[in-house]
Scaffold this motif. Sequence first.
Motif, PDB file in Angstrom:
ATOM      1  N   SER A  58       0.824  -1.202   0.000  1.00  0.00           N
ATOM      2  CA  SER A  58       0.000   0.000   0.000  1.00  0.00           C
ATOM      3  C   SER A  58       0.861   1.255   0.000  1.00  0.00           C
ATOM      4  CB  SER A  58      -0.913  -0.005   1.230  1.00  0.00           C
ATOM      5  OG  SER A  58      -1.687   1.182   1.276  1.00  0.00           O
ATOM      6  N   VAL A  59       1.923   1.263   0.796  1.00  0.00           N
ATOM      7  CA  VAL A  59       2.830   2.408   0.826  1.00  0.00           C
ATOM      8  C   VAL A  59       3.449   2.646  -0.543  1.00  0.00           C
ATOM      9  CG1 VAL A  59       5.006   3.272   1.746  1.00  0.00           C
ATOM     10  CG2 VAL A  59       3.359   2.214   3.282  1.00  0.00           C
ATOM     11  N   VAL A  60       3.963   1.570  -1.140  1.00  0.00           N
ATOM     12  CA  VAL A  60       4.645   1.691  -2.434  1.00  0.00           C
ATOM     13  C   VAL A  60       3.684   2.149  -3.523  1.00  0.00           C
ATOM     14  CG1 VAL A  60       5.822   0.387  -4.251  1.00  0.00           C
ATOM     15  CG2 VAL A  60       6.436   0.028  -1.849  1.00  0.00           C
ATOM     16  N   LYS A  61       2.487   1.591  -3.539  1.00  0.00           N
ATOM     17  CA  LYS A  61       1.535   1.930  -4.599  1.00  0.00           C
ATOM     18  C   LYS A  61       0.962   3.335  -4.459  1.00  0.00           C
ATOM     19  CE  LYS A  61      -0.007  -2.586  -6.232  1.00  0.00           C
ATOM     20  NZ  LYS A  61      -1.172  -3.480  -6.470  1.00  0.00           N
ATOM     21  N   HIS A  62       0.724   3.762  -3.226  1.00  0.00           N
ATOM     22  CA  HIS A  62       0.060   5.044  -3.026  1.00  0.00           C
ATOM     23  C   HIS A  62       1.002   6.236  -3.134  1.00  0.00           C
ATOM     24  CE1 HIS A  62      -3.440   2.920  -0.747  1.00  0.00           C
ATOM     25  NE2 HIS A  62      -3.642   2.955  -2.040  1.00  0.00           N
ATOM     26  N   SER A  63       2.232   6.096  -2.636  1.00  0.00           N
ATOM     27  CA  SER A  63       3.139   7.241  -2.650  1.00  0.00           C
ATOM     28  C   SER A  63       4.364   7.041  -3.523  1.00  0.00           C
ATOM     29  CB  SER A  63       3.591   7.560  -1.220  1.00  0.00           C
ATOM     30  OG  SER A  63       4.460   6.541  -0.732  1.00  0.00           O
ATOM     31  N   GLY A  64       4.790   5.791  -3.709  1.00  0.00           N
ATOM     32  CA  GLY A  64       6.010   5.531  -4.460  1.00  0.00           C
ATOM     33  C   GLY A  64       7.245   6.054  -3.761  1.00  0.00           C
ATOM     34  N   VAL A  65       7.179   6.198  -2.436  1.00  0.00           N
ATOM     35  CA  VAL A  65       8.309   6.739  -1.666  1.00  0.00           C
ATOM     36  C   VAL A  65       8.495   5.916  -0.401  1.00  0.00           C
ATOM     37  CG1 VAL A  65       9.259   8.747  -0.473  1.00  0.00           C
ATOM     38  CG2 VAL A  65       7.851   9.072  -2.517  1.00  0.00           C
TER      39      VAL A  65
END
Length: 407
Positions: free
Chosen positions: A67-74
């Motif tokens: 979820s972190v990677v997909k939503h912010s890419g950071v």
Amino acid sequence: MEKTLQNLIRVNGGVTAAKGFRAAGIKAGIKAGRKDLGLIVSDVPAAAAGVFTTNVVRASCVTVTESVVKHSGVLQAVVANAGNANACTGKQGELDTLQMQQWTAEAIGIDSTLVGVASTGVIGVPLPMDKVSEGIRHAASMLHVTGGDDFAEAILTTDTCKKEIAVQVEIHGKTVTVGGVAKGSGMIHPNMATMLAFITTDAAVRADALQRALSQITDKTFNRITVDGDTSTNDMVLVMANGLAAHVLLVEEDPEWDRFVGALHTVCLHLAKAIARDGEGATKLIEVTVTGTRTESEAVQIAKTIVGSSLVKTAIYGTDANWGRIIAAAGRAGVSIDPGKIDVKLGSILVCQEGMGLAFDEDQAKSYLENETVSITVDLHQGDANATAYGCDLTYDYVKINASYRT
């Protein structure tokens, strides 16, 4: 330093070789007798990409990190523990993952949305959160530019060795470093496996381009290894690119894009092969190359089937040049082939031609199969495509290790 292909230079340092990365690995008491909790931290927020398990039974760490990677890419940090997968642990397991994320953020002074979480180990057992809490604080105090080796040890389960690599390449006049670390030994199968891989780079790359590159490379590396046909609940590959090499931002249209992708591919392939070679109880790495197919996907399908065959794997362990098992596995891979055109080689020894056995030197073949790396080539003579898959032999020790995994 060692020169490699694609103008790459092999360097030491693993996951902390790139500028601006620190790591630590400590004993938190989750897994008795060895380091079992680690941190990787970038000095600045980094573009992030990830590939995650295809198993529908997923640990909460996979869901949270994806979820972190997909939503912010950071991402700026990753916390990982061994000895406990925190999978199939219900709502409490989800809360524990979020708590790990929060504790890590507080320990290093960043926002929790910049933290990825990874766990590996026994399924269905709650995390000992008192030990995790203290372990995260301890690891944060130990972060260092030479901490990659400790982190590599801290993520191991049944692995017999650490798996690390770092390479450098020049991009737009700047030295760019790509480093990686992985764990994996059992429950390994194509389309992700019981494996964790963390890759760091000081390249400046757009997150969307990084994700596309990682997805494509994973299909040709981590998704082409197998040990035992099982796919885990916790698998992930993460890449963090913090841009501290200070070159022009890379996008796919850049003429030097391929240099970066080549370095990333080299790191992923090295780690994937290291996982296959370290399969539980294994004594040999098996490389199966299928050529002469109509499409690459056909070659991949056949190569995976052969390298995953228990009969092929046991024959290699026993140094038995039983090529019939190889051609039989090719025939059940679900690809339309002409059996009368198939050639099979063990190394350079041609053992089957046009679908029939040849007279070959059995002693020579046995001697070849005693090598630590065994290459099998299957040529179908039906096209120009090819692909390689990686695995290991199947030994008595595999059963011993997995018969008593929880104890």
